[in-house]
Design a protein around this motif. Structure first.
Motif, PDB file in Angstrom:
ATOM      1  N   PRO A   1       0.828  -1.219   0.000  1.00  0.00           N
ATOM      2  CA  PRO A   1       0.000   0.000   0.000  1.00  0.00           C
ATOM      3  C   PRO A   1       0.855   1.258   0.000  1.00  0.00           C
ATOM      4  O   PRO A   1       1.981   1.274   0.502  1.00  0.00           O
ATOM      5  CB  PRO A   1      -0.818  -0.133   1.290  1.00  0.00           C
ATOM      6  N   VAL A   2       0.301   2.294  -0.563  1.00  0.00           N
ATOM      7  CA  VAL A   2       0.972   3.594  -0.605  1.00  0.00           C
ATOM      8  C   VAL A   2       0.784   4.288   0.737  1.00  0.00           C
ATOM      9  O   VAL A   2      -0.329   4.333   1.273  1.00  0.00           O
ATOM     10  CB  VAL A   2       0.424   4.465  -1.745  1.00  0.00           C
TER      11      VAL A   2
ATOM     12  N   LYS B   1      -9.888  11.749  -2.774  1.00  0.00           N
ATOM     13  CA  LYS B   1     -10.622  11.285  -3.954  1.00  0.00           C
ATOM     14  C   LYS B   1      -9.722  10.572  -4.958  1.00  0.00           C
ATOM     15  O   LYS B   1     -10.213  10.157  -6.011  1.00  0.00           O
ATOM     16  CB  LYS B   1     -11.300  12.482  -4.627  1.00  0.00           C
ATOM     17  N   CYS B   2      -8.449  10.444  -4.661  1.00  0.00           N
ATOM     18  CA  CYS B   2      -7.502   9.811  -5.584  1.00  0.00           C
ATOM     19  C   CYS B   2      -7.379   8.335  -5.257  1.00  0.00           C
ATOM     20  O   CYS B   2      -6.827   7.962  -4.211  1.00  0.00           O
ATOM     21  CB  CYS B   2      -6.138  10.496  -5.507  1.00  0.00           C
ATOM     22  N   ARG B   3      -7.873   7.490  -6.137  1.00  0.00           N
ATOM     23  CA  ARG B   3      -7.821   6.051  -5.906  1.00  0.00           C
ATOM     24  C   ARG B   3      -6.403   5.509  -6.037  1.00  0.00           C
ATOM     25  O   ARG B   3      -6.046   4.538  -5.362  1.00  0.00           O
ATOM     26  CB  ARG B   3      -8.737   5.347  -6.898  1.00  0.00           C
ATOM     27  N   VAL B   4      -5.618   6.110  -6.897  1.00  0.00           N
ATOM     28  CA  VAL B   4      -4.249   5.615  -7.088  1.00  0.00           C
ATOM     29  C   VAL B   4      -3.433   5.795  -5.811  1.00  0.00           C
ATOM     30  O   VAL B   4      -2.686   4.899  -5.410  1.00  0.00           O
ATOM     31  CB  VAL B   4      -3.583   6.339  -8.269  1.00  0.00           C
ATOM     32  N   LEU B   5      -3.592   6.928  -5.147  1.00  0.00           N
ATOM     33  CA  LEU B   5      -2.841   7.181  -3.917  1.00  0.00           C
ATOM     34  C   LEU B   5      -3.324   6.315  -2.769  1.00  0.00           C
ATOM     35  O   LEU B   5      -2.570   6.076  -1.820  1.00  0.00           O
ATOM     36  CB  LEU B   5      -2.955   8.660  -3.538  1.00  0.00           C
TER      37      LEU B   5
ATOM     38  N   TRP C   1       3.658   4.015 -12.748  1.00  0.00           N
ATOM     39  CA  TRP C   1       2.647   4.248 -11.712  1.00  0.00           C
ATOM     40  C   TRP C   1       2.581   5.718 -11.317  1.00  0.00           C
ATOM     41  O   TRP C   1       1.509   6.272 -11.139  1.00  0.00           O
ATOM     42  CB  TRP C   1       2.966   3.383 -10.489  1.00  0.00           C
ATOM     43  N   TRP C   2       3.718   6.372 -11.165  1.00  0.00           N
ATOM     44  CA  TRP C   2       3.708   7.759 -10.689  1.00  0.00           C
ATOM     45  C   TRP C   2       3.074   8.693 -11.705  1.00  0.00           C
ATOM     46  O   TRP C   2       2.528   9.743 -11.329  1.00  0.00           O
ATOM     47  CB  TRP C   2       5.108   8.230 -10.320  1.00  0.00           C
ATOM     48  N   VAL C   3       3.117   8.345 -12.971  1.00  0.00           N
ATOM     49  CA  VAL C   3       2.455   9.162 -13.992  1.00  0.00           C
ATOM     50  C   VAL C   3       0.950   9.140 -13.776  1.00  0.00           C
ATOM     51  O   VAL C   3       0.272  10.177 -13.856  1.00  0.00           O
ATOM     52  CB  VAL C   3       2.839   8.662 -15.397  1.00  0.00           C
ATOM     53  N   ARG C   4       0.406   7.967 -13.498  1.00  0.00           N
ATOM     54  CA  ARG C   4      -1.032   7.882 -13.218  1.00  0.00           C
ATOM     55  C   ARG C   4      -1.397   8.640 -11.948  1.00  0.00           C
ATOM     56  O   ARG C   4      -2.444   9.302 -11.875  1.00  0.00           O
ATOM     57  CB  ARG C   4      -1.461   6.419 -13.075  1.00  0.00           C
ATOM     58  N   ALA C   5      -0.539   8.548 -10.939  1.00  0.00           N
ATOM     59  CA  ALA C   5      -0.825   9.224  -9.668  1.00  0.00           C
ATOM     60  C   ALA C   5      -0.835  10.738  -9.839  1.00  0.00           C
ATOM     61  O   ALA C   5      -1.729  11.428  -9.329  1.00  0.00           O
ATOM     62  CB  ALA C   5       0.205   8.805  -8.615  1.00  0.00           C
ATOM     63  N   VAL C   6       0.134  11.272 -10.562  1.00  0.00           N
ATOM     64  CA  VAL C   6       0.196  12.724 -10.770  1.00  0.00           C
ATOM     65  C   VAL C   6      -0.977  13.192 -11.614  1.00  0.00           C
ATOM     66  O   VAL C   6      -1.605  14.221 -11.319  1.00  0.00           O
ATOM     67  CB  VAL C   6       1.532  13.101 -11.435  1.00  0.00           C
TER      68      VAL C   6
ATOM     69  N   PHE D   1      -4.122  13.204  -9.497  1.00  0.00           N
ATOM     70  CA  PHE D   1      -4.066  14.270  -8.497  1.00  0.00           C
ATOM     71  C   PHE D   1      -4.365  15.623  -9.121  1.00  0.00           C
ATOM     72  O   PHE D   1      -5.117  16.432  -8.556  1.00  0.00           O
ATOM     73  CB  PHE D   1      -2.686  14.269  -7.836  1.00  0.00           C
ATOM     74  N   PHE D   2      -3.804  15.900 -10.283  1.00  0.00           N
ATOM     75  CA  PHE D   2      -4.043  17.182 -10.942  1.00  0.00           C
ATOM     76  C   PHE D   2      -5.499  17.335 -11.358  1.00  0.00           C
ATOM     77  O   PHE D   2      -6.087  18.409 -11.205  1.00  0.00           O
ATOM     78  CB  PHE D   2      -3.127  17.316 -12.160  1.00  0.00           C
ATOM     79  N   HIS D   3      -6.103  16.285 -11.887  1.00  0.00           N
ATOM     80  CA  HIS D   3      -7.502  16.384 -12.299  1.00  0.00           C
ATOM     81  C   HIS D   3      -8.416  16.548 -11.092  1.00  0.00           C
ATOM     82  O   HIS D   3      -9.412  17.294 -11.158  1.00  0.00           O
ATOM     83  CB  HIS D   3      -7.907  15.150 -13.104  1.00  0.00           C
ATOM     84  N   ALA D   4      -8.101  15.858  -9.994  1.00  0.00           N
ATOM     85  CA  ALA D   4      -8.897  16.045  -8.786  1.00  0.00           C
ATOM     86  C   ALA D   4      -8.742  17.449  -8.234  1.00  0.00           C
ATOM     87  O   ALA D   4      -9.704  18.061  -7.754  1.00  0.00           O
ATOM     88  CB  ALA D   4      -8.505  15.006  -7.731  1.00  0.00           C
ATOM     89  N   LEU D   5      -7.533  17.989  -8.294  1.00  0.00           N
ATOM     90  CA  LEU D   5      -7.295  19.350  -7.832  1.00  0.00           C
ATOM     91  C   LEU D   5      -7.987  20.368  -8.725  1.00  0.00           C
ATOM     92  O   LEU D   5      -8.502  21.389  -8.246  1.00  0.00           O
ATOM     93  CB  LEU D   5      -5.793  19.625  -7.782  1.00  0.00           C
ATOM     94  N   ASP D   6      -8.034  20.089 -10.025  1.00  0.00           N
ATOM     95  CA  ASP D   6      -8.665  21.007 -10.956  1.00  0.00           C
ATOM     96  C   ASP D   6     -10.179  21.068 -10.759  1.00  0.00           C
ATOM     97  O   ASP D   6     -10.807  22.066 -11.124  1.00  0.00           O
ATOM     98  CB  ASP D   6      -8.348  20.584 -12.395  1.00  0.00           C
ATOM     99  N   CYS D   7     -10.745  20.017 -10.179  1.00  0.00           N
ATOM    100  CA  CYS D   7     -12.192  19.985  -9.928  1.00  0.00           C
ATOM    101  C   CYS D   7     -12.552  20.368  -8.494  1.00  0.00           C
ATOM    102  O   CYS D   7     -13.731  20.338  -8.132  1.00  0.00           O
ATOM    103  CB  CYS D   7     -12.744  18.594 -10.224  1.00  0.00           C
ATOM    104  N   SER D   8     -11.566  20.717  -7.684  1.00  0.00           N
ATOM    105  CA  SER D   8     -11.801  21.018  -6.275  1.00  0.00           C
ATOM    106  C   SER D   8     -11.935  22.523  -6.065  1.00  0.00           C
ATOM    107  O   SER D   8     -11.562  23.319  -6.934  1.00  0.00           O
ATOM    108  CB  SER D   8     -10.657  20.477  -5.421  1.00  0.00           C
TER     109      SER D   8
END
Length: 563
Positions: A60-61, A78-82, A398-403, A406-413
């Motif tokens: 786990p992360v 809201k980030c499932r990857v993290l 993996w880190w590409v998906r995580a970033v 995260f950016f898309h979740a931040l853009d919608c927050s």
């Protein structure tokens, strides 16, 4: 006399050697092969058996953040990857193997950039490689207005450029998600020559600052994000700490940052495997110097530069001199982004692997990230340096998906409107205000600290209404305000007649007074407890002397003495 009786008994060692001679030679070869496998398994830090026993589910992360952080509640939660697991590619179950595969073997995905040449004020030339979402197959923009399409600025690592495999993985992922990407190549890289006496280094943030300001001015309505990788992550975080809330970025990510350059220098010279990385990276730096020999040989001792056998040697004979530092350690200390983490005011995602063979886990600033509410630190048990290959074919990182998530979740927050809130705060006190521009006033903040503010101090006004390092209004962070206080806060944020009242700036809320009184009560009981504990050792002897004196004064009857 019997001859057999005169023979001395054989020694145990002779019997042992005789028994070993009877063992077939191929048995020794098998044992040597097994021992070699065990040595390599531990020396190269393989973890295939552990992954196999766990069913290749991965680990786990681990997330580190400040409790109650708005960034975590609004974005990271809201980030499932993290919140998932990272499972490395089974046949790359080693930090050294997976790192070598990324840098030497992995095939970079196809990406065609549009080049823009940026001229710095000192005459330097920087190549900006753009990858538009419209140029990527399957890339569909989620924003109708092209001027409002989010832009991600990518800062590569040491001697890396837009052609690196991990940079292309990141650029394609973000472009397919509907955003535009621009890779900020370092000076002298990306096929561009050095046109000034200024070279880039791990602590040089002026180029990042100028480029971000340039893009922000060119696309004023486009949200800006930034990603730094390896040494580029150190530069990006240092820039964020230097500029604070003045940066036009909405969010940022630092992947495999060294954090503390001095500690990483000690680490990379400690073990034999790390020394191999040191030699390889030093070779890349010397190749970079060879490309610009005409300029570097004029500014440094070229013979010493070509003889450098480690990163420290190269920094001692080239980087330190070009950056005008007294010593190499002084350069490492002042250029480390760990010194600027506390001032980061932009939502930041940090990703680090605990088995990173280049950037040691000892340099990861867990406490600093836990203190700053603007930072989410994600650490994984495995991953290597910038590799993080996943899947049986190892065609994704993996880190590409995580970033990207995260950016898309931040853009919608709601945190996306950080700059708009800052702009409204800057106009909260107009120049024509009736408040005395010269007079300082006392402001009692919620942490019971008293500071002087004035009507012209934008920074102090922003600090009074800051939570988790992100400017917000008091109404959003104090839900138990009275209607009168809420009305006064509304007038402060959006003044109707251009005038502000003094009480709106310096009036302390009720929770501050309750906090002060609670501190006084706690101090009283703490003082009483200390007084009791310190006097207990003296009460025992004093009480004994007192009782002995009393017993001497008592007269004992004679009939008791006779008995």
């Amino acid at each position: 006399m019997d001859v057999n009786a005169c023979q001395l008994p054989l020694s145990p060692y002779s019997l042992f050697l005789k028994a070993l001679s009877l063992v077939p030679i191929h048995h020794y070869l098998c044992c040597l092969f097994l021992l070699s496998l065990i040595f390599l398994y531990n020396f190269l830090e393989f973890h295939f058996l552990a992954d196999f026993l766990s069913g290749f589910r991965g680990d786990p992360v681990s997330l580190t953040y400040r409790p109650g952080s708005r960034l975590y509640q609004s974005v990271a939660a809201k980030c499932r990857v993290l919140h998932g697991r990272y499972s490395p590619t089974p046949w790359l179950s080693s930090p050294h193997l997976i790192t070598a595969y990324l840098s030497k073997i992995a095939k970079a995905p196809d990406a065609t950039y549009r080049r823009e040449i940026f001229r710095a004020s000192d005459g330097g030339t920087i190549a900006l490689d753009w990858l538009m979402h419209s140029d990527v197959k399957g890339g569909v923009s989620s924003v109708n207005d092209a001027e409002k399409t989010p832009i991600t600025v990518v800062v590569p690592g040491l001697t890396s450029d837009s052609a690196s495999a991990y940079i292309k993985h990141l650029a394609l992922r973000i472009a397919k998600g509907g955003w535009n990407v621009v890779v900020c190549n370092h000076r002298g890289l990306g096929g561009v020559s050095i046109t000034s006496d200024c070279f880039y280094n791990g602590g040089w943030t002026e180029d990042i600052r100028k480029i971000i300001d340039h893009i922000s001015g060119r696309f004023p309505e486009a949200p800006l994000y930034a990603v730094g990788a390896s040494l580029g992550a150190n530069m990006l975080v240092k820039y964020l700490g230097e500029d604070g809330d003045k940066s036009p970025l909405i969010g940022a990510a630092a992947v495999c940052s060294p954090w503390d350059l001095l500690m990483c220098d000690r680490y990379i010279n400690r073990m034999p495997v790390q020394k191999f990385y040191d030699r390889v990276l030093a070779g890349g730096l010397k190749a970079y110097a060879q490309l610009h020999q005409s300029t570097m040989s004029r500014l440094t001792n070229w013979d010493s530069v070509t003889k450098a056998r480690s990163i420290r040697d190269f920094d001692s004979h080239a980087t330190r001199i070009l950056a005008k530092f007294e010593t190499v350690d002084a350069f490492y200390r002042r250029s480390s982004c760990v010194n600027f983490i506390c001032n980061v005011s932009v939502p930041l995602l940090g990703i680090s692997a605990l088995d990173d063979p280049v950037c040691t886990k000892e340099a990861i600033p867990w406490d600093e990230c836990r203190t700053n509410g603007n930072i989410i630190l994600a650490t994984t048990k495995h991953g290597g340096h910038l590799a993080y290959h996943e899947g049986i074919t190892a065609n994704s990182l993996w880190w590409v998906r995580a970033v990207d998530e995260f950016f898309h979740a931040l853009d919608c927050s709601p945190l996306r409107n950080r700059l708009k809130k800052m702009d409204s705060l800057r106009v909260a006190v107009p120049q024509g205000s009736s408040i005395d521009q010269q007079g300082p006033y006392l402001s009692v903040t919620k942490d019971a600290m008293v500071a002087a503010v004035s009507s012209c101090g934008e920074e102090n006004l922003e600090e009074d209404i800051k939570e988790d390092g992100i400017p917000t209004s008091k109404t959003s962070k104090n839900n138990d305000m009275t209607p009168d206080e809420a009305q006064s806060e509304t007038e402060l944020k959006e003044p109707s007649n251009g005038n502000l009242k003094l009480k709106d700036l310096i009036f302390p809320d009720e929770r501050t007074l309750d906090q002060l009184s609670r501190h006084c009560r706690n101090s009283f009981w703490l003082g009483a407890y200390i007084a009791l504990v310190t006097t207990l050792p003296l009460l025992g002897p004093s009480l004994t002397v007192f009782l002995q004196q009393k017993m001497r004064k008592l007269r004992i009857p004679n009939f008791l003495l006779k008995k």
